[in-house]
Write a protein that holds these residues in place. Structure first.
Motif, PDB file in Angstrom:
ATOM      1  N   TYR A 100      -5.217  17.862  31.301  1.00 45.20           N
ATOM      2  CA  TYR A 100      -4.579  17.966  32.326  1.00 45.20           C
ATOM      3  C   TYR A 100      -3.328  19.439  32.435  1.00 45.20           C
ATOM      4  CZ  TYR A 100      -5.430  13.516  32.021  1.00 45.20           C
ATOM      5  OH  TYR A 100      -6.536  11.595  31.975  1.00 45.20           O
ATOM      6  N   ASN A 102      -1.633  20.639  34.165  1.00 43.87           N
ATOM      7  CA  ASN A 102      -0.532  21.206  35.058  1.00 43.87           C
ATOM      8  C   ASN A 102       0.384  20.513  34.444  1.00 43.87           C
ATOM      9  OD1 ASN A 102      -1.898  19.366  36.287  1.00 43.87           O
ATOM     10  ND2 ASN A 102      -2.074  20.055  37.957  1.00 43.87           N
ATOM     11  N   LEU A 103       0.468  20.277  33.633  1.00 41.22           N
ATOM     12  CA  LEU A 103       0.866  19.208  32.630  1.00 41.22           C
ATOM     13  C   LEU A 103       0.920  19.758  31.255  1.00 41.22           C
ATOM     14  CD1 LEU A 103       0.075  15.287  33.417  1.00 41.22           C
ATOM     15  CD2 LEU A 103       1.445  16.808  34.634  1.00 41.22           C
ATOM     16  N   GLU A 107       3.173  15.762  27.992  1.00 38.65           N
ATOM     17  CA  GLU A 107       2.936  14.711  29.035  1.00 38.65           C
ATOM     18  C   GLU A 107       1.607  14.440  28.631  1.00 38.65           C
ATOM     19  OE1 GLU A 107       5.608  16.152  31.997  1.00 38.65           O
ATOM     20  OE2 GLU A 107       4.289  17.243  32.213  1.00 38.65           O
ATOM     21  N   ILE A 111      -0.125  10.271  28.560  1.00 45.34           N
ATOM     22  CA  ILE A 111      -0.027  10.062  29.699  1.00 45.34           C
ATOM     23  C   ILE A 111      -1.504   8.794  29.325  1.00 45.34           C
ATOM     24  CG2 ILE A 111      -2.709  10.115  31.095  1.00 45.34           C
ATOM     25  CD1 ILE A 111      -0.624  11.834  32.757  1.00 45.34           C
TER      26      ILE A 111
ATOM     27  N   LYS B 226       2.889  11.267  36.964  1.00 47.11           N
ATOM     28  CA  LYS B 226       2.378  12.496  36.448  1.00 47.11           C
ATOM     29  C   LYS B 226       0.959  11.835  36.703  1.00 47.11           C
ATOM     30  CE  LYS B 226       6.117  13.133  33.244  1.00 47.11           C
ATOM     31  NZ  LYS B 226       6.532  12.362  32.616  1.00 47.11           N
ATOM     32  N   LEU B 229      -0.719  13.656  39.484  1.00 48.12           N
ATOM     33  CA  LEU B 229      -1.198  15.361  39.126  1.00 48.12           C
ATOM     34  C   LEU B 229      -1.999  14.909  38.361  1.00 48.12           C
ATOM     35  CD1 LEU B 229       2.051  16.821  38.427  1.00 48.12           C
ATOM     36  CD2 LEU B 229       0.414  17.058  40.926  1.00 48.12           C
ATOM     37  N   ALA B 230      -2.371  14.415  37.272  1.00 48.57           N
ATOM     38  CA  ALA B 230      -3.961  14.346  36.460  1.00 48.57           C
ATOM     39  C   ALA B 230      -4.799  13.998  37.270  1.00 48.57           C
ATOM     40  CB  ALA B 230      -3.069  13.141  35.384  1.00 48.57           C
ATOM     41  N   ARG B 232      -5.518  14.590  40.292  1.00 47.09           N
ATOM     42  CA  ARG B 232      -5.776  15.615  41.020  1.00 47.09           C
ATOM     43  C   ARG B 232      -6.581  16.580  40.432  1.00 47.09           C
ATOM     44  NH1 ARG B 232      -1.443  19.311  43.750  1.00 47.09           N
ATOM     45  NH2 ARG B 232      -1.729  19.811  41.924  1.00 47.09           N
TER      46      ARG B 232
END
Lengths: 253, 379
Positions: A100, A102-103, A107, A111, B226, B229-230, B232
Motif C-alpha cells: 500500500y 499511500n500508507l 501501517e 494491516i 486505513k 485506503l489500502a 483503493r
C-alpha cells in the motif's frame, strides 16, 4: 521420469491432486499432482507459460479449478473464498511488489496483522503492545526497522519486495507462496533475500517460483519443473539439472 | 504522500473548530434569515458530501446515486410532516378529510397502509435512517459480493436513481408525484416556518453535521479507514491479507447512505418540502461535484465544497440561469483535470507557502510576532 513423488504421509501439509484448470479449452494446469511437506522450501521452475503462476493462483483461490482438489491441512481449498484461505494459513506474494503505497511501512505491516479482520473488529482495533512488538520484530527481520514511519512509496524496489514478504510473515502463514521474489533485484539484494528465505522457512512450508538458477540452487530443498501445465521432473537440484527432458525444454544446452 | 493520514490528524481538530466558528457564529451574524436558511439548505448537501468522502474518497466506491438516499430520508420526514398537516380540521373541504391533499386529488379514499406508521415521530426517525441504510445494504451485498465495482457500480447507482424518480412521479397518489410533498407546516405543533424555528433548525443542522464530522473522523482514523485506503490502492492485496473486501465496501456504502438520509431529512425540515427533483440523476451527480470540488479525501474540504458550489449555484442561477449547468459541468471537468484532490488538495500543496504568507501578515500587524498565532497555524 517420475511424474509423482509419493509423499511421506504425516509430513505432507499441502496435497494437490489431479488439478486441472482450463481457459476456453486451453489447459493451463493439466492433471497436476504436487505434495509439499511441512517446513519444506520447494522451488518451482519452468519455461514461460508452463502454468507456474496459475498453480499458485489456484491454491490461493484467485483462479478457480476446473477439476481436481487442493487439500491444505485436511481442508479443501477449491471452494473457499480467498480471505478464508488466507485465514486458514496460506499466504501469497505477487510477482510485482503489491504493497500500500499511500500508507507507512508500519501501517502496511499493521494491516497485515491477523486481528480485527471483521468490520466491527477493524473499527475497534487498537494498536496494542503485542501488535507494535510484532511489527518491530518483523521489520527487523526484513531489514526495514529504521524506515517504519516512512511512506511505502519511497522504498526501493528490493525494499518493497521485502516489505511484502514481511506483510505475509505478519499473517503467520503455514504455507507461504512467493512468485519470483528476486525479479529485478541487484546481486546484493538477492543475497539478502536468499538469507531471508532461509530464515522464514523455519516453522512453515514455502513455495517459490523462480527463474534465476543460481538463486534456486542457493535456497531449494527440492525442485519441481513444470512444462505445459504438468510436472516434468521433481527432485533435488542436481538430479533435475541433469534430466535430459528438463535440459531440452527449459535449461537449454 | 504521508499527507493524507498525517494532515488529517494534526490539523483536523483546529479545522473543526474553525468550521464550527464559521457556521455557528460568523454566518448567523453576517447573514439575514433568508440567506442563513439557504446556507442551512447547502449544509444538508454537506452530509451527502461527507458520506461521499468515506465511500468514494477513501473507499474508492463512486456512487452516482446518493440522491436516492437523500430523497428517502427526506421523504420519510416529509410523510410525517404531511400527515400532521393533514388533520381532519384543516382538510375538511376534501372529499375524504384527514388524508394528504394529493391523495384526495388522486381519488384515494383511505390512507395507504405504509403511511400509517408515519404518524409516529419515533418510527419516522428510525425509518429515515434504516430504510435508506437497508436499501444501500442490499445494493451493496448484491454488487460487491459479485465484485461489481468502478464504472459499472456508478452506472447501476444512476439507474437506481432514475428508477426511484420514475416510481415517485408515477405513483402520485401515494407520493405526491412530480410536485412532491408540499405545504409542510408543523412538527408536533411547532411551526417549522416561523423565524425562530428556522434559526433553531439551522443550528440543529450545524450541530448534527459537526457530530457527523466527528463520526466520520473516528471511522477514518480507525484501522477501517486505513483498510479503505489500502483497498483503493491494492484491493487484491487486502483480500489476500485475509479481509473480506466486500464486507467493508458494503459497510462504507451503507454508512454514506445514512449520512445522505440525515441530510435529506434536514432538507425537508428547513426547506419545507420534498420532491423528486432532489432524488434523480442530476442532483446525484451534483452531489459528487460538491465533494470533488471540496476535496474527496477531506471531510472538511467536502463541506466547504458543498457550501461554495451551492452558493455559486444560487448566485449564478439568479444572474444567468441558462448558463449554470454548463458552468457546473465545466467546473467538474476542470477540478478533475487540474485539482484531483479539490480545494483541500490545493491547500495542502500550498500549505508551506500559505504559512509563510500568514506569518508575514501577522508580523506586519504586530511588531513582535505573536507566538501563539504562529503555533495555531501549524497545529
Amino acid at each position: 521420469m517420475n511424474m509423482t513423488v509419493q509423499p511421506i504421509s504425516n509430513q505432507v501439509v499441502l496435497h494437490v491432486e489431479d488439478l486441472t484448470v482450463s481457459f476456453d479449452g486451453f489447459k493451463a494446469v493439466d492433471k497436476l499432482n504436487l505434495y509439499i511437506d511441512r517446513n519444506e522450501l520447494r522451488v518451482i521452475i519452468g519455461p514461460n507459460g508452463a502454468g507456474k503462476t496459475t498453480l499458485l493462483d489456484l491454491i490461493c483461490g484467485r483462479t478457480r479449478a476446473t477439476d481436481g482438489l487442493i487439500r491444505f491441512k485436511g481442508r479443501e481449498l477449491t471452494k473457499m473464498p480467498e480471505h478464508q484461505i488466507v485465514r486458514a494459513g496460506v499466504g501469497r506474494k505477487f510477482q510485482t511488489p503489491s504493497i500500500y503505497e499511500n500508507l507507512t511501512v508500519f501501517e502496511n505491516l499493521e494491516i497485515s496483522y491477523p486481528g480485527g479482520r471483521s468490520v466491527f473488529g477493524a473499527l475497534t482495533f487498537t494498536r496494542t503492545r503485542a501488535v507494535t512488538d510484532r511489527v518491530q520484530q518483523i521489520a527487523e527481520q526484513i531489514l526495514l526497522a529504521d524506515r517504519l514511519q516512512e511512506c511505502a512509496e519511497f522504498l526501493s524496489h528490493g525494499q518493497k519486495q521485502r516489505l511484502e514478504i514481511g506483510m505475509l510473515l505478519m499473517q503467520e502463514p503455514e504455507l507461504l507462496m512467493l512468485d519470483e521474489p528476486v525479479a529485478g533485484m541487484s546481486v546484493p539484494e538477492r543475497r539478502q533475500t536468499a538469507e531471508l528465505l532461509r530464515q522464514i522457512c523455519k516453522g512453515r512450508s514455502v513455495i517459490v517460483i523462480e527463474h534465476d538458477m543460481e538463486f534456486v540452487r542457493s535456497i531449494a530443498h527440492k525442485v519441481t519443473v513444470m512444462h505445459q501445465g504438468k510436472v516434468l521432473a521433481e527432485g533435488p537440484m542436481d538430479q533435475v539439472q541433469a534430466d535430459p527432458h528438463v535440459i531440452e525444454v527449459y535449461l537449454g544446452h | 504522500m504521508k499527507a493524507v493520514g498525517g494532515f488529517l490528524r494534526k490539523h483536523d481538530l483546529a479545522g473543526i473548530l474553525v468550521l464550527a466558528a464559521i457556521l455557528l457564529v460568523v454566518l448567523p451574524l453576517m447573514l439575514d434569515l433568508f440567506r442563513l436558511n439557504l446556507v442551512g439548505k447547502y449544509l444538508t448537501y454537506a452530509f451527502v458530501a461527507v458520506g461521499l468522502v468515506l465511500c468514494w474518497g477513501y473507499g474508492g466506491v463512486l456512487s452516482l446515486g446518493q440522491g436516492v438516499f437523500f430523497g428517502l430520508g427526506g421523504y420519510c420526514m416529509a410523510m410525517f410532516l404531511k400527515l400532521e398537516a393533514s388533520d381532519p380540521a384543516s382538510t375538511k373541504i376534501q372529499s375524504t378529510p384527514g388524508i394528504p391533499d394529493f391523495m384526495d386529488w388522486n381519488q384515494l379514499t383511505a390512507l395507504p397502509w405504509f403511511w400509517q406508521p408515519f404518524h409516529s415521530f419515533t418510527f419516522t426517525l428510525l425509518a429515515m435512517l434504516l430504510i435508506p441504510g437497508l436499501l444501500a445494504f442490499v445494493i451493496g451485498i448484491a454488487m460487491f459480493k459479485r465484485r461489481v465495482g468502478g464504472v459499472y457500480f456508478a452506472i447501476i447507482t444512476q439507474v437506481i436513481a432514475a428508477i426511484l424518480t420514475i416510481l415517485i412521479i408515477g405513483q402520485q397518489g401515494y407520493t405526491g408525484g412530480v410536485n412532491g410533498m408540499t405545504d409542510l407546516k408543523t412538527l408536533h405543533g411547532w411551526d417549522i416556518r416561523s423565524d425562530s424555528a428556522r434559526y433553531l433548525l439551522y443550528f440543529l443542522c450545524c450541530a448534527l453535521l459537526i457530530g457527523g464530522v466527528f463520526l466520520a473522523r473516528y471511522v477514518l482514523g480507525s484501522k477501517l479507514g486505513k483498510l479503505l485506503l489500502a483497498m483503493r490502492d491494492k484491493e487484491e492485496r487486502v483480500r489476500f491479507s485475509g479481509y473480506d473486501v466486500a464486507e467493508f465496501k458494503v459497510f462504507v456504502f451503507t454508512l454514506a447512505a445514512m449520512f445522505s438520509a440525515v441530510g435529506g431529512a434536514l432538507f425537508t425540515l428547513q426547506v419545507g418540502f420534498m420532491s423528486p427533483s432532489f432524488v434523480g440523476i442530476v442532483p446525484s451527480i451534483e452531489m459528487v461535484i460538491f465533494t470533488a470540488v471540496g476535496g474527496r479525501a477531506s471531510i472538511l474540504g467536502a463541506i466547504y465544497g458543498s457550501l461554495l458550489v451551492n452558493w455559486a449555484k444560487t448566485f449564478f442561477s439568479e444572474s444567468f440561469p441558462q448558463l449554470w449547468l454548463l458552468f457546473m459541468g465545466g467546473l467538474f471537468i476542470a477540478v478533475v483535470m487540474f485539482f484531483p484532490n479539490g480545494l483541500a488538495g490545493v491547500l495542502e500543496q500550498h500549505r508551506v507557502r500559505i504559512g509563510e504568507w500568514w506569518r508575514k501578515c501577522a508580523g506586519r500587524l504586530r511588531p513582535t510576532p505573536a507566538v501563539p498565532l504562529q503555533r495555531e497555524n501549524h497545529s
